[in-house]
Design an enzyme around this catalytic site. Structure first.
Site, PDB file in Angstrom:
ATOM      1  N   HIS A  10      37.845  36.447  41.353  1.00 12.01           N
ATOM      2  CA  HIS A  10      38.085  35.793  40.057  1.00 12.01           C
ATOM      3  C   HIS A  10      37.983  34.269  40.161  1.00 12.01           C
ATOM      4  CE1 HIS A  10      42.530  35.602  41.099  1.00 12.01           C
ATOM      5  NE2 HIS A  10      42.448  34.494  40.417  1.00 12.01           N
ATOM      6  N   ASP A  39      39.588  41.771  45.343  1.00 19.59           N
ATOM      7  CA  ASP A  39      39.387  40.468  44.698  1.00 19.59           C
ATOM      8  C   ASP A  39      38.954  39.372  45.689  1.00 19.59           C
ATOM      9  OD1 ASP A  39      39.427  38.364  42.948  1.00 19.59           O
ATOM     10  OD2 ASP A  39      41.399  38.806  42.119  1.00 19.59           O
ATOM     11  N   SER A  97      45.628  31.438  44.199  1.00 21.87           N
ATOM     12  CA  SER A  97      44.611  32.473  44.306  1.00 21.87           C
ATOM     13  C   SER A  97      43.562  32.067  45.319  1.00 21.87           C
ATOM     14  CB  SER A  97      43.952  32.698  42.950  1.00 21.87           C
ATOM     15  OG  SER A  97      44.698  33.623  42.245  1.00 21.87           O
TER      16      SER A  97
HETATM   17  N1  ARG Z   1      46.513  37.257  37.324  1.00 21.53           N
HETATM   18  C1  ARG Z   1      45.642  36.601  38.257  1.00 21.53           C
HETATM   19  C2  ARG Z   1      45.721  35.091  38.065  1.00 21.53           C
HETATM   20  O1  ARG Z   1      46.529  34.616  37.326  1.00 21.53           O
HETATM   21  C3  ARG Z   1      44.242  37.134  38.219  1.00 21.53           C
HETATM   22  C4  ARG Z   1      43.465  36.859  36.975  1.00 21.53           C
HETATM   23  C5  ARG Z   1      42.047  37.375  36.952  1.00 21.53           C
HETATM   24  N2  ARG Z   1      41.948  38.793  36.652  1.00 21.53           N
HETATM   25  C6  ARG Z   1      41.909  39.357  35.418  1.00 21.53           C
HETATM   26  N3  ARG Z   1      41.879  40.656  35.325  1.00 21.53           N
HETATM   27  N4  ARG Z   1      41.917  38.662  34.293  1.00 21.53           N
HETATM   28  O2  ARG Z   1      44.831  34.323  38.199  1.00 21.53           O
HETATM   29  N1  ASP Z   2      46.295  34.879  39.903  1.00 17.15           N
HETATM   30  C1  ASP Z   2      46.835  33.544  40.139  1.00 17.15           C
HETATM   31  C2  ASP Z   2      45.729  32.540  40.488  1.00 17.15           C
HETATM   32  O1  ASP Z   2      44.604  32.672  40.084  1.00 17.15           O
HETATM   33  C3  ASP Z   2      47.899  33.571  41.184  1.00 17.15           C
HETATM   34  C4  ASP Z   2      49.261  33.732  40.608  1.00 17.15           C
HETATM   35  O2  ASP Z   2      49.513  33.272  39.477  1.00 17.15           O
HETATM   36  O3  ASP Z   2      50.115  34.264  41.313  1.00 17.15           O
HETATM   37  O4  ASP Z   2      45.968  31.506  41.077  1.00 17.15           O
END
Ligand code: ARG
Ligand code: ASP
Length: 723
Positions: free
Chosen positions: A84, A220, A658
């Site tokens: 991502h 990921d 991330s």
């Molecule tokens: N929750 C994670 C973060 O805040 C991954 C986000 C990307 N994935 C998604 N399914 N939208 O960045």
């Molecule tokens: N998914 C988040 C990021 O892209 C990580 C988190 O918020 O824990 O940095």
């Protein structure tokens, strides 16, 4: 008796201090954590983590782009981060014929690696406490503005001095709201190339349904390579550039980690707000988050319905929905988590204690006694203005059409300024028109329907909840229309009438643009509403929001200094601010709710359990199924013969972490951080060791995909794998 009690309390406090997983520590000061880290299982020293005298782990960790982390895993600049995080670069190289996003991409040799325009990788050379230099000349009698000016001047001077005659860049950031300043001297690499990415149904397996959730099965990760000039220094893209030789790259431990094992995460956490006062937490929990969630629920409902309608619409909205849903889901977890912790009440209790402490001596009373009432006053006074700002970002800007209306207003403003030439204006108008055409091209009516529904619904909620009281003139407009009792119908109607929703009228106004057309733009019914609201906002609210932020920043500077003075025995860490940090914890299961325990790791079995060819998020690649059926996991299986996919630990992380390397007790790579669990997302405001977990991709699944699934063994061979 009293003494015994005090001793018990002190012991409990000490124990908590050792076991606490909370904290995002500064690499430069990591020596202060060494004893605690080693007591929790770490076998390396602070000097192995951060040193300027010899290669250390910090030389293998980078800021990837401007909001993620990455790590070197080979001596030839090979870099790992999340799928991502690489997403937009993978998309930028994808076409219908070569759809790398859907099917994956693997460079078979160096020549096939794809340059990524605009992508940078930032490597820390060294950091330094520059508080004294930055605060030189600052007097306690100065106004905040005077103080700011002196500080800004000093910062420029210190940075300039630091990078003189080098190719480095420097940034200086405030810590603890300006009680301390650190300088970061960096090398910024500008030639970064895409090396590999798994297909979406591995890299984004589970999609938004599984996002922020445990148990998780998302592969990921994506791979890049940093290139440099022949002198190993950063360079603009050139075919003559060569792979960068990092001072240090991470070795990979295929044995993995199990429950109770020490781990640490080294990366770039973005923002946390641990010192917020009870009023501020109350605002987030009971106003800001619920409002954002409510507005986004409306949009997501409309988009999701459309996406279920047709494959074309599913593709059209996929990435938009992913980003809207990411915040939407996180805030719901945050609200629940804050409620469960009684965060507001806990903060109130701490504030009471602070007030009692401050009242104990006249000096303290003078320095800190007025802070909390002042916070209350500023927060109360600016509440409406802060809400207006959220209504505008989440409501007024929700539809595509209103964003065009904004661009129209700007064009009209430029047109009324004689300094702007006709050519310039035509160019701006043509750009606007061309992108408007693109937006509504291909299934024009369907998108318009979707966008109109979003506009009508978000605007009517905006009006009913907030606008009625603050912008009564909108009520007058509705009353004068034929939709007196139905604001939603009113907004749908003005959408239909807007020039931005009509091919013919848009063409007339923008294609052969004349500055006189500014009048027609401003007469547009959607423009009139948006212009009215934004004017009102900038006259009545915007300044108040800004002043409040300035005021609370300075209040927090004093408040945090007071809290630290009040708790001399406590180890504080500064809030995340997108600077390099170390956080450590243990692989740990948790209880998300009564009667349920979540195991700390998942395996490929879970991918097969989740498989559903009918649901896009849960489609499993044929090749992956074949490998699963043959149990062909090679050296990537764990000691039970399972193929591990992800694991959780109690490392305190946030957005920006991330892609961060997750390291074992010896500083070897065991995972790539990519998310947190939903029950723990309040950790940005209040950390709860019993519920907060970071989610990491197990490095063995990552290598399995590269090697066995993609057949890109040459990339694995480049890495240092510990046997
Ligand atoms: N929750 C994670 C973060 O805040 C991954 C986000 C990307 N994935 C998604 N399914 N939208 O960045
Ligand atoms: N998914 C988040 C990021 O892209 C990580 C988190 O918020 O824990 O940095």
């Amino acid at each position: 008796m009293k003494r015994i009690f005090t001793t018990i309390v002190a012991t409990v406090f000490l124990v908590c201090n050792v076991l606490a997983d909370e904290g995002m520590w500064l690499p430069l000061l990591i020596g202060q954590r060494q004893a605690d880290m080693q007591q929790n299982g770490m076998r390396i020293s602070a000097d192995d983590i951060y040193s300027v005298n010899h290669a250390s782990l910090k030389d293998a960790v980078v800021l990837f782009g401007s909001g993620c982390t990455g790590e070197f895993v080979s001596g030839e600049g090979l870099l790992l981060t999340n799928h991502h995080c690489g997403y937009s670069y993978i998309v930028s190289h994808s076409t219908v014929e070569a759809d790398y996003l859907t099917n994956g991409f693997w460079a078979s040799d160096r020549q096939s690696e794809l340059p990524c325009k605009g992508l940078t990788v930032t490597l820390l050379v060294y950091m330094k406490d520059v508080t004294d230099e930055v605060l030189k000349g600052v007097e306690s009698t100065m106004s905040e503005q005077e103080r700011e000016q002196v500080i800004e001047r000093n910062i420029e001077q210190v940075k300039k001095e630091a990078v003189k005659n080098t190719h480095y860049t420097a940034t200086i950031k405030p810590f603890y709201y300006g009680n301390q300043y650190f300088m970061y001297v960096n090398e910024v690499f500008r030639d970064v190339r895409l090396v590999g990415a798994p297909p979406s149904n591995i890299g984004k397996f589970g999609g938004d349904t599984d996002n922020w959730m445990w148990p998780r099965h998302t592969g990921d990760f994506s791979m890049f390579r940093v290139y440099a000039g022949k002198d190993n220094k950063p360079n603009d893209y050139s075919p003559d550039n060569v792979p960068y030789t990092p001072k240090k790259h991470l070795a990979i431990n295929l044995k993995g980690v199990s429950e109770g094992d020490f781990t640490f995460v080294f990366g770039y956490p973005g923002t946390t707000k641990q010192f917020l006062t009870s009023d501020a937490v109350n605002f987030v929990q009971n106003m800001e988050d619920p409002l954002r969630i409510k507005m986004r629920t409306i949009r997501l409902d409309v988009y999701n319905r459309a996406m279920n309608n047709s494959a074309a619409q599913r593709l059209r909205y996929a990435s938009k929905v992913a980003s809207i849903a990411n915040g939407w889901k996180k805030w719901q977890g945050e609200v629940k988590g804050l409620q469960r912790l009684g965060a507001v009440e806990q903060k109130q209790e701490r504030e009471k204690q602070f007030a009692v402490w401050a009242a104990q001596t006249p000096e303290r009373q003078k320095q800190y006694g007025g802070l909390l009432p002042e916070f209350q006053r500023v927060y109360a006074q600016s509440e409406d203005a802060r809400l207006a700002f959220i209504y505008i970002t989440e409501g007024l800007l929700a539809s595509d059409l209103s964003q065009y209306a904004f661009r129209g207003i700007e064009l009209a403003r430029l047109s009324n300024d004689a300094a702007n030439s006709d050519e310039e204006l035509s160019k701006t108008a043509n750009n606007l028109y061309n992108s408007l055409c693109k937006l509504f091209a291909n299934d024009y009516d369907n998108h318009k329907q979707v966008d109109k529904e979003i506009f009508a619904k978000t605007m009517s909620v905006f009006y009913e909840d907030f606008g009625k009281q603050h912008y009564p003139w909108i009520g007058d407009m509705i009353a004068k229309s034929k939709f007196k009792d139905n604001p939603e119908a009113f907004f749908a109607d003005i959408y239909e009438k807007s020039i931005f929703a009509n091919d013919k009228s848009a063409k007339k106004i923008f294609e052969k643009y004349n500055r006189k057309n500014a009048k027609k733009i401003m007469a547009d019914p959607v423009v009139a509403i948006i212009d009215g609201i934004t004017k009102d906002h900038s006259e009545n609210h915007a300044a108040l929001v800004e002043q409040a932020a300035e005021k609370t920043d300075s209040l927090y500077r004093h408040y945090v200094a007071g809290i630290m003075e009040m708790n001399p025995q406590k180890d504080f860490f500064p809030d995340a601010n997108l600077t390099l940090r170390v956080t450590y914890g243990k692989v740990k299961s948790f209880e998300p709710m009564d009667g349920v325990v979540y195991k700390p790791y998942t395996t490929i079995e879970g991918i097969m359990e989740k498989e559903n060819p009918q649901i896009y998020d849960y489609v499993v690649e044929k090749k992956l199924k074949e490998l699963y059926n043959k149990k062909d996991y090679g050296i990537y299986a764990n000691k039970n013969g399972e193929l591990p996919v992800a694991f959780i630990a109690s490392n305190h992380t946030t957005g920006g972490n991330s892609g961060s390397p997750v390291l074992d007790a010896d500083g070897n790579l065991v995972g790539i951080n990519f998310d947190r669990n939903w029950e723990g997302t309040m950790s940005d405001i209040m950390y709860d060791p019993s519920r907060c977990r970071n989610i990491s991709l197990d490095i063995r699944y990552c290598l399995f995909i590269i090697d066995k699934f993609a057949g890109a063994k040459h990339l694995v061979e480049e890495m240092t794998i510990l046997k």
